[in-house]
Design a protein around this motif. Structure first.
Motif, short mmCIF file in Angstrom:
data_model
loop_
_atom_site.label_atom_id
_atom_site.label_comp_id
_atom_site.label_asym_id
_atom_site.label_seq_id
_atom_site.Cartn_x
_atom_site.Cartn_y
_atom_site.Cartn_z
N LEU A 192 0.69 -1.46 -0.03
CA LEU A 192 0.01 0.01 -0.03
C LEU A 192 0.77 1.18 0.04
CD1 LEU A 192 -3.09 -0.81 2.26
CD2 LEU A 192 -3.10 0.06 -0.11
N ARG A 193 2.04 1.12 0.59
CA ARG A 193 2.82 2.30 0.65
C ARG A 193 3.15 2.84 -1.02
NH1 ARG A 193 8.11 -0.14 2.56
NH2 ARG A 193 7.54 -1.33 0.87
N LEU A 194 3.36 1.91 -1.84
CA LEU A 194 3.50 2.21 -3.26
C LEU A 194 2.27 2.78 -3.96
CD1 LEU A 194 5.86 -0.85 -4.44
CD2 LEU A 194 6.44 1.41 -3.30
N VAL A 195 1.19 2.15 -3.65
CA VAL A 195 -0.08 2.37 -4.04
C VAL A 195 -0.64 3.98 -3.79
CG1 VAL A 195 -2.77 2.19 -4.03
CG2 VAL A 195 -1.13 0.25 -4.01
N GLU A 196 -0.34 4.20 -2.45
CA GLU A 196 -0.35 5.64 -1.89
C GLU A 196 0.39 6.89 -2.79
OE1 GLU A 196 0.05 5.01 2.35
OE2 GLU A 196 -2.35 5.27 2.49
N ARG A 197 1.45 6.15 -2.92
CA ARG A 197 2.72 7.28 -3.58
C ARG A 197 2.06 7.44 -5.10
NH1 ARG A 197 8.16 8.21 -3.54
NH2 ARG A 197 8.58 9.62 -5.09
N PHE A 198 1.56 6.36 -5.77
CA PHE A 198 1.76 6.43 -7.27
C PHE A 198 0.40 6.45 -7.93
CE2 PHE A 198 2.40 4.04 -11.35
CZ PHE A 198 2.88 5.17 -12.17
N CYS A 199 -0.76 5.82 -7.41
CA CYS A 199 -1.81 5.54 -8.12
C CYS A 199 -3.10 6.37 -7.62
CB CYS A 199 -2.41 3.92 -7.75
SG CYS A 199 -1.19 2.92 -8.30
N SER A 200 -4.04 6.45 -8.54
CA SER A 200 -5.13 7.40 -8.30
C SER A 200 -6.67 6.41 -8.28
CB SER A 200 -5.47 8.12 -9.67
OG SER A 200 -5.85 7.05 -10.73
N ARG A 201 -6.52 5.41 -8.52
CA ARG A 201 -7.70 4.28 -8.39
C ARG A 201 -7.22 3.02 -7.84
NH1 ARG A 201 -11.54 1.19 -11.55
NH2 ARG A 201 -10.36 1.58 -13.48
N ARG A 220 -8.28 -3.88 4.62
CA ARG A 220 -8.16 -3.53 5.87
C ARG A 220 -6.88 -4.41 6.53
NH1 ARG A 220 -13.40 -3.79 6.70
NH2 ARG A 220 -13.34 -5.67 7.95
N ALA A 221 -6.66 -5.77 6.12
CA ALA A 221 -5.68 -6.55 6.67
C ALA A 221 -4.28 -6.04 5.87
CB ALA A 221 -5.91 -7.96 6.27
N LEU A 222 -4.32 -5.57 4.64
CA LEU A 222 -3.13 -5.08 4.17
C LEU A 222 -2.73 -3.78 4.79
CD1 LEU A 222 -3.78 -6.02 0.53
CD2 LEU A 222 -2.00 -6.92 1.51
N GLN A 223 -3.80 -2.84 5.09
CA GLN A 223 -3.35 -1.64 5.73
C GLN A 223 -2.79 -1.88 7.05
OE1 GLN A 223 -7.15 0.61 5.01
NE2 GLN A 223 -5.74 2.18 4.69
N LEU A 253 4.96 -2.54 7.58
CA LEU A 253 6.09 -2.40 6.52
C LEU A 253 7.07 -1.30 6.84
CD1 LEU A 253 3.83 -2.76 3.44
CD2 LEU A 253 5.41 -4.58 4.27
N PRO A 254 8.50 -1.39 6.47
CA PRO A 254 9.30 -0.33 6.70
C PRO A 254 8.87 0.97 5.93
CG PRO A 254 10.24 -1.86 5.18
CD PRO A 254 8.99 -2.34 5.85
N ALA A 255 8.87 2.21 6.59
CA ALA A 255 8.79 3.46 5.75
C ALA A 255 9.56 3.55 4.67
CB ALA A 255 8.78 4.47 6.84
N LEU A 256 8.84 4.24 3.58
CA LEU A 256 9.72 4.36 2.69
C LEU A 256 10.69 5.65 2.99
CD1 LEU A 256 7.03 4.82 -0.43
CD2 LEU A 256 9.04 3.07 -0.18
N PRO A 257 11.86 5.68 2.32
CA PRO A 257 12.87 6.78 2.74
C PRO A 257 12.32 8.31 2.18
CG PRO A 257 13.76 5.29 1.10
CD PRO A 257 12.59 4.89 1.26
#
Length: 274
Positions: free
Chosen positions: A212-221, A248-251, A255-259
């Protein structure tokens, strides 16, 4: 009209056991999904939920057992030879294993030039010029063309695979866990690259991941999958709120924070359209 649409597609795989054939494994069941032109869509789910099977069907690498996939309103199964050639140019994939996705005997220049020769029919001189341009686009030096894949780092080789996917000027690039095999520093660099390419082109991106870190950074849907079905679709808001149990389980996964976001080095010609 959506760029690529799957309607009620299902897919099972035969299995063998020590006593003979076993019950087929159901990978997808009655899945419908649409990819719009120019959007950045995330396909989210845990390992084994059917994400990779779905994108192989969307890319025409496999056929569904039932249902259909349509490209610009036309079923893939009924595309003419010229229409299939257009589809192959228009939909490209970048796989998780960059080293497994290239021929280790070919140079970087030959790897990127392959779709230029076979899908666009460019001659050697035009291939060389376009290959150099694509390497600049993904933040590599044109001099890298003489290297072999084993002389590149994992992050560099993934950039090469991205350049190869962009070579035929596609309308959709499918990124199948394309950053999960590199470290966090390289993940941020690749995401910065995707952000810039999304701004500079009209390419749609289908980002397949469980992160989800990558999703929040890059995606719109976002589309969430579980056990071969779609269980949730929503826009990406900040903070991201998912309603399904799988989401919710994935949230809640730790996971380590992105730099911190890196300031990318200017890339000559990065504002040019591909």
């Amino acid at each position: 009209m959506s760029l690529l649409v799957a309607t009620n597609i299902s897919r099972s795989y035969s299995r063998l056991s020590l006593v003979g054939s076993a019950k087929p494994k159901l990978a997808l069941e009655q899945v419908s999904i649409a990819v719009e032109a120019g959007e950045t869509l995330a396909l989210l789910g845990r390992s084994g939920c059917g994400k990779s099977t779905l994108v192989r069907l969307l890319a025409g690498l496999e056929k569904p057992d039932s249902g259909e996939v349509r490209f610009e309103g036309k079923p893939l199964a009924r595309l003419s030879k010229p229409e299939r050639a257009v589809f192959r140019r228009s939909v490209q994939m970048v796989f998780q294993d960059s080293f497994g996705a290239v021929d280790p005997r070919c140079t970087i220049g030959e790897i990127i030039a392959e779709p230029l020769r076979h899908l666009l029919g460019l001659n050697a001189k035009a291939c060389a010029a376009r290959t150099a341009e694509l390497l600049w686009k993904v933040g590599l030096e044109p001099g890298e063309t003489k290297k072999l894949p084993q002389q590149m780092s994992g992050g560099q080789l993934q950039r090469v695979c991205i350049a190869r996917a962009l070579a035929p000027q596609p309308r959709l690039v499918i990124l199948d866990e394309a950053v999960s095999n590199v470290d966090l520093h390289q993940q941020v660099q690749l995401l910065d690259l995707f952000d810039r390419l999304a701004r500079d082109t009209h390419v749609a991106w289908l980002f397949v991941t469980h992160d989800l870190r990558l999703v929040e950074r890059f995606c719109s849907r976002i589309v969430v999958m579980d056990a071969g079905r779609i269980c949730e679709e929503t826009v990406v808001a900040r903070p991201l709120q998912l309603a399904s149990a799988t989401g919710r389980a994935l949230q809640e996964a730790i996971l380590p924070a992105l730099p911190h976001v890196l300031t990318p080095k200017p890339v000559p010609g990065s504002g040019d359209r591909l």
